[in-house]
Design a protein around this motif. Structure first.
Motif, PDB file in Angstrom:
ATOM      1  N   ASP A   9       2.286   3.807  -7.410  1.00  0.00           N
ATOM      2  CA  ASP A   9       1.126   3.886  -6.460  1.00  0.00           C
ATOM      3  C   ASP A   9       0.139   3.123  -7.087  1.00  0.00           C
ATOM      4  O   ASP A   9      -0.558   2.301  -6.406  1.00  0.00           O
ATOM      5  N   LEU A  10      -0.233   3.288  -8.439  1.00  0.00           N
ATOM      6  CA  LEU A  10      -1.243   2.384  -9.074  1.00  0.00           C
ATOM      7  C   LEU A  10      -1.088   1.022  -8.797  1.00  0.00           C
ATOM      8  O   LEU A  10      -1.950   0.214  -8.522  1.00  0.00           O
ATOM      9  N   THR A  11       0.257   0.645  -9.053  1.00  0.00           N
ATOM     10  CA  THR A  11       0.511  -0.847  -9.093  1.00  0.00           C
ATOM     11  C   THR A  11       0.501  -1.295  -7.718  1.00  0.00           C
ATOM     12  O   THR A  11       0.035  -2.397  -7.230  1.00  0.00           O
ATOM     13  N   SER A  12       1.107  -0.603  -6.847  1.00  0.00           N
ATOM     14  CA  SER A  12       1.424  -1.075  -5.283  1.00  0.00           C
ATOM     15  C   SER A  12      -0.028  -1.630  -4.608  1.00  0.00           C
ATOM     16  O   SER A  12      -0.201  -2.280  -3.774  1.00  0.00           O
ATOM     17  N   ILE A  13      -0.949  -0.393  -4.753  1.00  0.00           N
ATOM     18  CA  ILE A  13      -2.140  -0.629  -4.132  1.00  0.00           C
ATOM     19  C   ILE A  13      -3.033  -1.573  -4.937  1.00  0.00           C
ATOM     20  O   ILE A  13      -3.938  -2.346  -4.356  1.00  0.00           O
ATOM     21  N   GLY A  14      -2.735  -1.912  -5.939  1.00  0.00           N
ATOM     22  CA  GLY A  14      -3.392  -2.845  -6.935  1.00  0.00           C
ATOM     23  C   GLY A  14      -3.266  -4.179  -6.280  1.00  0.00           C
ATOM     24  O   GLY A  14      -4.035  -5.203  -6.333  1.00  0.00           O
ATOM     25  N   ILE A  15      -1.820  -4.551  -6.265  1.00  0.00           N
ATOM     26  CA  ILE A  15      -1.535  -5.722  -5.751  1.00  0.00           C
ATOM     27  C   ILE A  15      -1.919  -5.817  -4.275  1.00  0.00           C
ATOM     28  O   ILE A  15      -2.210  -7.044  -4.020  1.00  0.00           O
ATOM     29  N   TRP A  17      -0.182  -4.105   1.613  1.00  0.00           N
ATOM     30  CA  TRP A  17      -0.723  -2.851   0.994  1.00  0.00           C
ATOM     31  C   TRP A  17      -0.152  -1.658   1.621  1.00  0.00           C
ATOM     32  O   TRP A  17       0.187  -0.453   0.996  1.00  0.00           O
ATOM     33  N   ARG A  18       0.092  -1.583   3.098  1.00  0.00           N
ATOM     34  CA  ARG A  18       0.727  -0.263   3.830  1.00  0.00           C
ATOM     35  C   ARG A  18       2.203  -0.264   3.697  1.00  0.00           C
ATOM     36  O   ARG A  18       2.670   0.752   3.480  1.00  0.00           O
ATOM     37  N   TYR A  19       2.987  -1.159   3.475  1.00  0.00           N
ATOM     38  CA  TYR A  19       4.243  -1.173   3.315  1.00  0.00           C
ATOM     39  C   TYR A  19       4.481  -0.737   1.702  1.00  0.00           C
ATOM     40  O   TYR A  19       5.450   0.167   1.464  1.00  0.00           O
ATOM     41  N   ALA A  20       3.471  -1.116   0.843  1.00  0.00           N
ATOM     42  CA  ALA A  20       3.738  -0.664  -0.477  1.00  0.00           C
ATOM     43  C   ALA A  20       3.516   0.863  -0.707  1.00  0.00           C
ATOM     44  O   ALA A  20       4.174   1.455  -1.389  1.00  0.00           O
ATOM     45  N   VAL A  21       2.379   1.186  -0.367  1.00  0.00           N
ATOM     46  CA  VAL A  21       2.004   2.501  -0.200  1.00  0.00           C
ATOM     47  C   VAL A  21       3.112   3.597   0.626  1.00  0.00           C
ATOM     48  O   VAL A  21       3.389   4.456  -0.097  1.00  0.00           O
ATOM     49  N   GLY A  22       3.617   3.064   1.485  1.00  0.00           N
ATOM     50  CA  GLY A  22       4.551   3.820   2.576  1.00  0.00           C
ATOM     51  C   GLY A  22       5.824   3.929   1.815  1.00  0.00           C
ATOM     52  O   GLY A  22       6.397   5.136   1.757  1.00  0.00           O
ATOM     53  N   PHE A  23       6.193   2.825   0.937  1.00  0.00           N
ATOM     54  CA  PHE A  23       7.467   3.112   0.276  1.00  0.00           C
ATOM     55  C   PHE A  23       7.392   4.096  -0.955  1.00  0.00           C
ATOM     56  O   PHE A  23       8.142   4.642  -1.342  1.00  0.00           O
ATOM     57  N   GLY A  24       5.755   4.319  -1.312  1.00  0.00           N
ATOM     58  CA  GLY A  24       5.995   5.498  -2.307  1.00  0.00           C
ATOM     59  C   GLY A  24       6.256   6.689  -1.856  1.00  0.00           C
ATOM     60  O   GLY A  24       6.892   7.706  -2.382  1.00  0.00           O
TER      61      GLY A  24
END
Length: 470
Positions: free
Chosen positions: A44-50, A186-193
């Motif tokens: 989560d930290l990395t995905s939302i950072g990207i 960022w939505r795809y990244a956070v959602g995959f979490g």
């Protein structure tokens, strides 16, 4: 296991068996399943950072708003760690494992679908609560399913697992970027979490059992024996001896951590956790941004830089885990702090005059040193410095101190970076590892290879329980 039959007469027999025997194959599987929460936290930290630049544009965030958004998860984690550590010591590790992962599933999907900043902040807070609950439980569980000799090594596996998850986050987002569907990256990244959280939930439901040592301390002997039987795949025969029955009070106050016996342990763990998280969250959350400052503008540079730099963390994390039993937690922290200080000082003073490749090497050295030293040792120190009755509470306190540092790092860094630039900001960040290095050098406590579930620790808690619980 060579011995297929274990005869136990008391709860201490179970504790002694776990503390002296090699972990089973099923036990190793359970260790990695327990680390699922670490994967979710790092991802989560990395995905939302990207996706932070895109997120800033979508919600038109000021540096202060961005700092608030990045630090609110740490606020939730701080509260979750404090209360979760207390609750898991009373209710057990396995029940809390399932509750906090359910919370993470809801929070991740809620954040991905957030229509505005307020909703996003709310779900990020819930995500933090879930992570704050999970990490102390996971590390306490691992400590209580492994023998004394390998306990530090296996607890310290959380560090390489963290960096593997951060690198995975970057690799996962590369196909989305190249397919040209990165408008809501960022939505795809956070959602995959949320998908990852569902996978972890399934694995825990299928494979997890209660911690054998916690069970020995809190459950009837026959129930604890069944847990040992399932975990080690051996026959356990109970020949219970009559023991003096004493009234048990499950309440253990936070003040116990600051009693004469434990206060220096708690101080060491607190300073380690707070300073390492300041340096880490100040740099690592914005690693994609730093990558773009070094290599050039563009999301692709942020993603690739995140993957490459975190490979340095994987190496540092694996190396320190291997060395834990031989070198010790305290010495590893001192070595790691020293590497971090040199890297930050060099970039801070000479960064503008150095070629980009040398700056990149120094940032990679920072990540290696952090993963090798304070980044790994902070939570291991907090987890292994206390007996089972206090382990969840102590690990939770360490996680809370970590989140205090991360709140400061994540909130202050974007504002300082906007005003002063990368080099001067890293000089400000340097204050944290210097404080940590001095503190750990002066405090001599090291729990490596110590059995803190011994009779002397238990007697201390028993004699001082009523006074400490007031």
């Amino acid at each position: 296991m060579e011995n297929k039959r274990l005869v136990i007469h008391s709860k201490q027999d179970i504790i002694d068996f776990v503390s002296t025997n090699p972990i089973s194959q099923k036990g190793m599987l359970i260790v990695f399943v327990a680390l699922g929460g670490i994967v979710l936290d790092a991802y989560d930290l990395t995905s939302i950072g990207i996706g932070v630049n895109q997120l800033t544009e979508d919600f038109n965030l000021s540096p202060a708003q961005l700092g608030s958004l990045t630090s609110v998860m740490a606020v939730g984690a701080l509260l979750g760690a404090l209360f979760g550590g207390m609750v898991t010591d009373k209710l057990g590790r396995n029940k809390m494992f399932l509750v906090d992962i359910l919370l993470l599933v809801v929070a991740a999907f809620g954040a991905a679908l957030a229509p505005n900043l307020e909703v996003l902040v709310f779900f990020r807070f819930l995500l933090g609560v879930g992570i704050g609950l999970d990490v102390p439980i996971a590390l306490s569980f691992i400590a209580e399913i492994t023998n004394t000799k390998r306990r530090g090594q296996l607890v310290n596996l959380w560090s390489p697992v963290w960096y593997i998850a951060t690198a995975f986050a970057g690799l996962l987002l590369l196909p989305i970027f190249f397919l040209g569907i990165d408008e809501n990256l960022w939505r795809y990244a956070v959602g995959f979490g949320g998908v990852l959280a569902l996978i972890v939930l399934f694995l825990r439901f299928k494979f997890m059992d209660e911690s054998p040592i916690w069970a020995a301390k809190h459950l009837p002997l026959k129930e604890a024996a069944k847990i040992v039987e399932r975990t080690y795949n051996i026959e356990v025969v109970v020949q219970e001896l009559k023991e003096k029955v004493t009234k048990k009070d499950d309440k253990v106050a936070l003040s116990t951590l600051f009693s004469k016996k434990y206060r220096m342990r708690t101080l060491s763990a607190s300073i380690l956790a707070a300073t390492e998280s300041m340096e880490y969250f100040a740099v690592m959350f914005y690693l994609p941004t730093i990558s773009m400052l070094i290599f050039g503008k563009g999301t692709i540079y942020g993603i690739i830089g995140t993957v490459v730099f975190n490979c340095c963390g994987i190496l540092g994390g694996l190396f320190q885990s291997y060395l834990t039993g031989k070198v010790g937690i305290r010495k590893l922290a001192i070595i790691g702090y020293s590497i971090v200080c040199v890297a930050l000082l060099t970039v801070g003073l000479l960064g503008k005059s150095l070629p980009a490749i040398f700056v990149a090497i120094l940032i990679g050295s920072f990540i290696f040193g952090h993963a090798f030293g304070p980044g790994a040792q902070c939570m291991t120190m907090a987890t292994l410095s206390y007996p089972t009755e206090l382990r969840g509470l102590g690990s939770g306190w360490g996680q809370a101190m970590l989140r205090v540092g991360s709140i400061i790092g994540a909130f202050v860094f974007p504002m300082v970076l906007a005003l002063a630039g990368l080099e001067k900001t890293l000089l400000v960040v340097l204050i944290a590892p210097v404080i940590g290095l001095i503190a750990v050098s002066l405090i001599k406590w090291d729990p490596t290879n110590k059995n803190l579930d011994s009779d002397t620790e238990t007697e201390f808690l028993s004699k001082n329980h009523s006074k400490l619980s007031v």
